[in-house]
Design a protein around this motif. Structure first.
Motif, PDB file in Angstrom:
ATOM      1  N   LYS A  48      30.267  23.817 103.437  1.00  0.00           N
ATOM      2  CA  LYS A  48      31.019  25.071 103.457  1.00  0.00           C
ATOM      3  C   LYS A  48      32.488  24.768 103.741  1.00  0.00           C
ATOM      4  O   LYS A  48      32.829  24.228 104.798  1.00  0.00           O
ATOM      5  CB  LYS A  48      30.456  26.001 104.527  1.00  0.00           C
ATOM      6  CG  LYS A  48      29.051  26.501 104.215  1.00  0.00           C
ATOM      7  CD  LYS A  48      28.566  27.475 105.284  1.00  0.00           C
ATOM      8  CE  LYS A  48      27.174  28.002 104.959  1.00  0.00           C
ATOM      9  NZ  LYS A  48      26.682  28.947 106.003  1.00  0.00           N
ATOM     10  N   LEU A  49      33.340  25.100 102.783  1.00  0.00           N
ATOM     11  CA  LEU A  49      34.769  24.877 102.958  1.00  0.00           C
ATOM     12  C   LEU A  49      35.565  25.880 102.138  1.00  0.00           C
ATOM     13  O   LEU A  49      35.007  26.614 101.311  1.00  0.00           O
ATOM     14  CB  LEU A  49      35.145  23.435 102.588  1.00  0.00           C
ATOM     15  CG  LEU A  49      34.624  22.852 101.264  1.00  0.00           C
ATOM     16  CD1 LEU A  49      35.486  23.251 100.093  1.00  0.00           C
ATOM     17  CD2 LEU A  49      34.558  21.334 101.352  1.00  0.00           C
ATOM     18  N   ASN A  50      36.844  25.931 102.389  1.00  0.00           N
ATOM     19  CA  ASN A  50      37.733  26.830 101.670  1.00  0.00           C
ATOM     20  C   ASN A  50      37.997  26.257 100.282  1.00  0.00           C
ATOM     21  O   ASN A  50      38.862  25.390 100.105  1.00  0.00           O
ATOM     22  CB  ASN A  50      39.048  27.000 102.450  1.00  0.00           C
ATOM     23  CG  ASN A  50      40.014  27.945 101.764  1.00  0.00           C
ATOM     24  OD1 ASN A  50      39.723  28.512 100.714  1.00  0.00           O
ATOM     25  ND2 ASN A  50      41.186  28.114 102.376  1.00  0.00           N
ATOM     26  N   THR A  51      37.263  26.724  99.288  1.00  0.00           N
ATOM     27  CA  THR A  51      37.330  26.136  97.944  1.00  0.00           C
ATOM     28  C   THR A  51      38.659  26.398  97.242  1.00  0.00           C
ATOM     29  O   THR A  51      38.989  25.728  96.266  1.00  0.00           O
ATOM     30  CB  THR A  51      36.178  26.658  97.066  1.00  0.00           C
ATOM     31  OG1 THR A  51      36.220  28.088  97.036  1.00  0.00           O
ATOM     32  CG2 THR A  51      34.843  26.188  97.604  1.00  0.00           C
ATOM     33  N   THR A  52      39.456  27.359  97.747  1.00  0.00           N
ATOM     34  CA  THR A  52      40.762  27.579  97.122  1.00  0.00           C
ATOM     35  C   THR A  52      41.659  26.357  97.294  1.00  0.00           C
ATOM     36  O   THR A  52      42.568  26.125  96.489  1.00  0.00           O
ATOM     37  CB  THR A  52      41.469  28.818  97.708  1.00  0.00           C
ATOM     38  OG1 THR A  52      41.677  28.624  99.119  1.00  0.00           O
ATOM     39  CG2 THR A  52      40.618  30.062  97.494  1.00  0.00           C
ATOM     40  N   LEU A  53      41.396  25.554  98.335  1.00  0.00           N
ATOM     41  CA  LEU A  53      42.176  24.340  98.553  1.00  0.00           C
ATOM     42  C   LEU A  53      41.906  23.281  97.488  1.00  0.00           C
ATOM     43  O   LEU A  53      42.688  22.342  97.331  1.00  0.00           O
ATOM     44  CB  LEU A  53      41.872  23.757  99.941  1.00  0.00           C
ATOM     45  CG  LEU A  53      42.291  24.604 101.140  1.00  0.00           C
ATOM     46  CD1 LEU A  53      41.707  24.032 102.420  1.00  0.00           C
ATOM     47  CD2 LEU A  53      43.806  24.690 101.225  1.00  0.00           C
ATOM     48  N   LEU A  54      40.801  23.441  96.768  1.00  0.00           N
ATOM     49  CA  LEU A  54      40.436  22.451  95.753  1.00  0.00           C
ATOM     50  C   LEU A  54      41.163  22.676  94.434  1.00  0.00           C
ATOM     51  O   LEU A  54      41.141  21.817  93.556  1.00  0.00           O
ATOM     52  CB  LEU A  54      38.920  22.473  95.524  1.00  0.00           C
ATOM     53  CG  LEU A  54      38.058  22.166  96.752  1.00  0.00           C
ATOM     54  CD1 LEU A  54      36.577  22.252  96.393  1.00  0.00           C
ATOM     55  CD2 LEU A  54      38.394  20.792  97.329  1.00  0.00           C
ATOM     56  N   SER A  55      41.793  23.842  94.290  1.00  0.00           N
ATOM     57  CA  SER A  55      42.559  24.139  93.082  1.00  0.00           C
ATOM     58  C   SER A  55      44.046  23.923  93.343  1.00  0.00           C
ATOM     59  O   SER A  55      44.512  24.024  94.484  1.00  0.00           O
ATOM     60  CB  SER A  55      42.327  25.593  92.642  1.00  0.00           C
ATOM     61  OG  SER A  55      40.964  25.805  92.346  1.00  0.00           O
ATOM     62  N   ILE A  56      44.806  23.661  92.291  1.00  0.00           N
ATOM     63  CA  ILE A  56      46.243  23.474  92.407  1.00  0.00           C
ATOM     64  C   ILE A  56      46.936  24.813  92.175  1.00  0.00           C
ATOM     65  O   ILE A  56      46.711  25.464  91.151  1.00  0.00           O
ATOM     66  CB  ILE A  56      46.751  22.449  91.378  1.00  0.00           C
ATOM     67  CG1 ILE A  56      46.034  21.109  91.568  1.00  0.00           C
ATOM     68  CG2 ILE A  56      48.261  22.269  91.485  1.00  0.00           C
ATOM     69  CD1 ILE A  56      46.310  20.106  90.470  1.00  0.00           C
ATOM     70  N   ASP A  57      47.758  25.235  93.143  1.00  0.00           N
ATOM     71  CA  ASP A  57      48.427  26.524  92.980  1.00  0.00           C
ATOM     72  C   ASP A  57      49.734  26.358  92.198  1.00  0.00           C
ATOM     73  O   ASP A  57      50.115  25.251  91.797  1.00  0.00           O
ATOM     74  CB  ASP A  57      48.650  27.204  94.334  1.00  0.00           C
ATOM     75  CG  ASP A  57      49.658  26.493  95.226  1.00  0.00           C
ATOM     76  OD1 ASP A  57      50.469  25.696  94.721  1.00  0.00           O
ATOM     77  OD2 ASP A  57      49.654  26.748  96.450  1.00  0.00           O
ATOM     78  N   GLN A  58      50.445  27.461  91.991  1.00  0.00           N
ATOM     79  CA  GLN A  58      51.646  27.443  91.149  1.00  0.00           C
ATOM     80  C   GLN A  58      52.782  26.627  91.755  1.00  0.00           C
ATOM     81  O   GLN A  58      53.731  26.233  91.058  1.00  0.00           O
ATOM     82  CB  GLN A  58      52.124  28.877  90.909  1.00  0.00           C
ATOM     83  CG  GLN A  58      52.520  29.621  92.172  1.00  0.00           C
ATOM     84  CD  GLN A  58      52.936  31.046  91.892  1.00  0.00           C
ATOM     85  OE1 GLN A  58      52.896  31.503  90.750  1.00  0.00           O
ATOM     86  NE2 GLN A  58      53.331  31.778  92.935  1.00  0.00           N
ATOM     87  N   ASN A  59      52.685  26.342  93.047  1.00  0.00           N
ATOM     88  CA  ASN A  59      53.707  25.533  93.710  1.00  0.00           C
ATOM     89  C   ASN A  59      53.319  24.061  93.806  1.00  0.00           C
ATOM     90  O   ASN A  59      54.038  23.269  94.431  1.00  0.00           O
ATOM     91  CB  ASN A  59      53.979  26.083  95.114  1.00  0.00           C
ATOM     92  CG  ASN A  59      54.543  27.489  95.076  1.00  0.00           C
ATOM     93  OD1 ASN A  59      55.460  27.772  94.300  1.00  0.00           O
ATOM     94  ND2 ASN A  59      53.999  28.381  95.894  1.00  0.00           N
ATOM     95  N   GLY A  60      52.171  23.711  93.198  1.00  0.00           N
ATOM     96  CA  GLY A  60      51.745  22.316  93.174  1.00  0.00           C
ATOM     97  C   GLY A  60      50.894  21.885  94.352  1.00  0.00           C
ATOM     98  O   GLY A  60      50.515  20.711  94.449  1.00  0.00           O
ATOM     99  N   PHE A  61      50.557  22.836  95.259  1.00  0.00           N
ATOM    100  CA  PHE A  61      49.747  22.490  96.422  1.00  0.00           C
ATOM    101  C   PHE A  61      48.264  22.576  96.088  1.00  0.00           C
ATOM    102  O   PHE A  61      47.837  23.440  95.328  1.00  0.00           O
ATOM    103  CB  PHE A  61      50.072  23.412  97.603  1.00  0.00           C
ATOM    104  CG  PHE A  61      51.350  23.053  98.308  1.00  0.00           C
ATOM    105  CD1 PHE A  61      51.328  22.280  99.453  1.00  0.00           C
ATOM    106  CD2 PHE A  61      52.580  23.472  97.809  1.00  0.00           C
ATOM    107  CE1 PHE A  61      52.508  21.942 100.104  1.00  0.00           C
ATOM    108  CE2 PHE A  61      53.760  23.139  98.444  1.00  0.00           C
ATOM    109  CZ  PHE A  61      53.726  22.369  99.599  1.00  0.00           C
ATOM    110  N   GLY A  62      47.480  21.670  96.709  1.00  0.00           N
ATOM    111  CA  GLY A  62      46.036  21.677  96.512  1.00  0.00           C
ATOM    112  C   GLY A  62      45.586  20.604  95.537  1.00  0.00           C
ATOM    113  O   GLY A  62      46.350  19.760  95.084  1.00  0.00           O
TER     114      GLY A  62
END
Length: 436
Positions: A261-275
């Protein structure tokens, strides 16, 4: 950096520039091969290789940077060559670097950077002859040369922190002037390369397989798409440049076949290049964003069902060595699976890659590092991965790559991977002694 349209137009000029110089020989290799050595002379292990460069030819030791965009060499220390040529600012070769610098002598410039220390300086772009061994995938063969190979001149300052005897860095990243792209253009073979890091020795291939160790391991690869981060993750870049590092799409993580169980949004790259998740040959161990690390470590301890002991830096989860048995696949511990594009495509991290022995303390540790730990914050590559909010959520490090064959297909943007442990094989088994 030049737009993708401009790069598309300029690539034939680079191919013509190099290939015309090669017309003097009728032998065109299908692939090239370089040896890899795990060098422990620096503060953290580095994986190095050697090419021959200059006229007359001189062996040059280089630290391998999987995500590096360029090939650079220290020109401060007795760089002497009769075939060294500056690249002028108005040339098509200069444009391929996305250069933003031009010297008083109208020489094209781009900053070489040392990903180990984070140091970057200005440098002139030059060309010179390089020589490497060919291969048919089974053995190493005759040496072949590229007369006008592009590189950046570095300095003593940017070289500091590299392993003993190393004079520069071999960038394998997603640019038109990285080693894979230049070799592909020079010899008109497929724009692919494969890397296999060993615990002592390994091998780097340019071109398609076969890649023969004890077996042809190229036949057993599992494939996943390579992802482009829209924002540069390099310590030396310009506004608007995309990352040239290699990212893959991890969708979830399993420990002993159970989802963590983890925050899966961290596994994607956001528009600012994070993740997201990238692969590194410079980071010695996999570094995870704090919440991801804690979730994986807690699930691992629960599945292993063995008491922990006082951790040994840089690791946060350790056990007494005698409490964990071992087999051919390494320590007998729960598997850690990176689930990729679907539940059937999985990067399985077995015991040999998951654990690190601290022999002088009789301790064995989970070989992952919390990005929020003091080590990650202060390590030489901490500016890229460390801190409470690292730019990249998961950086797969070299220990987790050892004895895994990785093939990067730049034409189709996909990664092929396979653990050689599954084939009773290892990365040190390529034959560099026999001739084609």
């Amino acid at each position: 950096m030049a737009s993708s349209v401009k790069l598309f137009i300029l690539l034939p000029f680079l191919s013509l520039f190099i290939s015309t110089s090669l017309a003097q020989t009728s032998f065109r290799p299908k692939a090239l091969v370089l040896p890899i050595t795990r060098d422990t002379s620096a503060s953290t292990p580095q994986y190095t290789t050697q090419i021959k460069q200059r006229t007359p030819l001189v062996p040059i030791n280089l630290t391998i940077d999987l995500g590096g965009g360029y090939f650079w060499v220290n020109c401060d220390k007795s760089y002497v060559s009769s075939t060294l040529k500056p690249i002028l600012c108005s040339s098509s070769q200069c444009s391929l670097f996305g250069s933003h610098g031009c010297s008083d002598k109208k020489i094209c410039g781009r900053s070489p950077y040392n990903i180990v220390t984070g140091v970057s300086t200005s440098g002139d772009i030059q060309s010179d002859i390089v020589s490497v061994q060919s291969t048919n995938g089974n053995y190493s063969g005759r040496f072949v040369s590229v007369p006008n190979f592009l590189f950046i001149c570095g300095s003593n300052v940017v070289q500091n922190g590299l392993a003993k005897g190393v004079k520069g860095m071999a960038g394998l990243g997603r640019t038109k002037v990285s080693l894979p792209s230049q070799f592909s253009s020079a010899f008109s073979f497929k724009n692919k390369f494969a890397i296999c890091l060993g615990t002592q020795n390994g091998v780097l291939f340019f071109g398609d397989g076969p890649y023969l160790f004890n077996f042809d391991e190229s036949k057993n690869l599992i494939y996943t798409p390579l992802i482009t981060n829209p924002v540069s993750t390099s310590p030396s870049s310009f506004l608007g440049e995309k990352s040239v590092e290699y990212f893959i799409g991890v969708k979830s993580i399993r420990v002993s076949s159970k989802n963590v169980k983890l925050n899966t949004t961290l596994l994607s790259i956001d528009q600012n290049g994070f993740g997201g998740t990238k692969i590194s040959t410079v980071n010695p161990y996999t570094i995870m964003e704090t919440s991801i690390y804690k979730a994986v470590a807690d699930a691992f301890v629960k599945a292993l069902n063995v008491s922990t002991v006082e951790p040994v830096a840089p690791f946060g989860t350790c056990f007494a060595s005698q409490s964990i048995s071992s087999s051919r696949m390494g320590p007998d511990v729960p598997s850690i699976d990176l689930v990729l594009q679907n539940e059937n495509v999985v990067w399985n991290i077995i015991g040999a890659n998951a654990m690190v022995r601290i022999n002088d303390k009789d301790v064995i540790c989970l070989g992952f590092v919390d990005a929020g730990s003091d080590f990650a914050k202060t390590s030489q590559v901490g500016f890229v991965v460390g801190g409470s909010k690292p730019m990249t959520s998961i950086t797969i490090g070299a220990h987790q790559l050892e004895n895994n064959l990785l093939q990067f297909d730049l034409a189709t943007s996909r990664l092929g991977f396979r653990s050689l442990f599954l084939e009773h094989d290892n990365c040190g088994n390529f034959n560099f002694t026999s001739s084609v």
